[in-house]
Design an enzyme around this catalytic site. Sequence first.
Site, PDB file in Angstrom:
ATOM      1  N   ASN A  64       0.804  -1.221   0.000  1.00  0.00           N
ATOM      2  CA  ASN A  64       0.000   0.000   0.000  1.00  0.00           C
ATOM      3  C   ASN A  64       0.839   1.273   0.000  1.00  0.00           C
ATOM      4  OD1 ASN A  64       0.401   1.139   2.728  1.00  0.00           O
ATOM      5  ND2 ASN A  64      -0.394  -0.842   3.369  1.00  0.00           N
ATOM      6  N   CYS A  65       0.164   2.335  -0.342  1.00  0.00           N
ATOM      7  CA  CYS A  65       0.786   3.660  -0.385  1.00  0.00           C
ATOM      8  C   CYS A  65       0.068   4.623   0.546  1.00  0.00           C
ATOM      9  CB  CYS A  65       0.762   4.198  -1.810  1.00  0.00           C
ATOM     10  SG  CYS A  65       1.829   3.316  -2.948  1.00  0.00           S
TER      11      CYS A  65
END
Length: 430
Positions: free
Chosen positions: A243-244
């Site tokens: 994820n970011c």
Amino acid sequence: MKLELGNIHVRDLAFGPVSEVKENTVVIDQQALIAHLTELDHRIRSLELSIAKPGDSTRIMPVKDVIEPRVKVGCEGDIFPGRHLGEEAMVGEGRTHVLKGMAVVTTGEIVGFQEGIIDMSGPGADYTPFSSTLNLVIQCEVDDSCNQYDHEGVVRLVGLEAARWIGRLAEHVEPQEIETYETKPLLEQAAQFPHLPKVGYVYMLQSQGLLHDTYYYGVDVKGILPTLMYPTEVMDGAIISGNCVSACDKNTSFVHQNSPVIYDLYRHHGTKYNFMGVIVTNENVTLKDKERSSNFTVKLAKQMGWEAAIVSEEGFGNPDADLMMNCAKLEAAGIKTVLLTDEYAGQNGESQSLADSHKSADAVITNGNANQLVTLPAMNTVIGHDRYADVVAGGFNGSLHEDGSITVELQAIIGATSELGFHTLTTKAS
């Protein structure tokens, strides 16, 4: 499941002609590792390896993921399972060797805006747990045929496979210590300590899509219904980050492998409570999905006979609604609930900390205010690209100063407000 963790304490990290673990030093043959990683995907344009040690005047940014090298020893299963054909076996039992004190860090061109900073010295080092690890940093760049999802997928693959490649160096090394963790099948576990309260852990994973993804045995979590897992599975890499979300509360793969919630729940298992297990659940975008997942979470908690639960969040804003929904429904079912989160209270600390709330959320542990401003002095060495300081979450126009120093909110620093408590501000049960 019963898992032995064999810790091999790494005292130094170096490049050399032969890859090996010798006298607590990990030696990496650069050319051999680069050759291995280059074969993973034809779209890799360049790979560069660097070493960053505690106290170095070094800045790493933008950081994609941090991973701890581990290897399964003499038993079925693979670290970071489920991603490749033939690697679908369950993990969480047998023996695993750990290169303790070392990490693989990936960096490269940014494709979103939620990737962060590791400073190995100076005031920024106090805010990230990865300033104290010996870091093998891999700067991976890909060609223009990759969209943003391909880009992150390739870099993720490079990081995970590098950690596995290095972990295998420890397969035949005698650990300095062995730690044993065990959770029995449900009925046996419930009967083991009948006089103690039954406690469980609801592990919320970022899964909103658009680069906000987490994987469980290789499956994107946004497509699952909440499910049960043995706590030891997470120690073998069953959960990996993809994820970011903002760097401060992104749970890197390293943090999942070393989840302090799980390790601390084991610490008093059998003395203060009966740690029954973990429910893995997702963080959804739509109200319908939030309702469905929270209903399943409570159903599973009741099915396991939990009397109390700890619920941790990843990210902020929209997931605050999942957090509160899980809390309200668990409490309504008679399950005492404690929440772990962080706050976005504004740079002056006067704004609303969470996007949602509920009267049943009366036991909440905060891991810091992500909006707090800090100034990070220039470093002698930058691995990666510091030009993104103005665009990462927590940065703004003018964050990168002419002298190389950076002024940002804490949310730009990897792990600064980890909602699992994996940082220097962590809270510990007595």
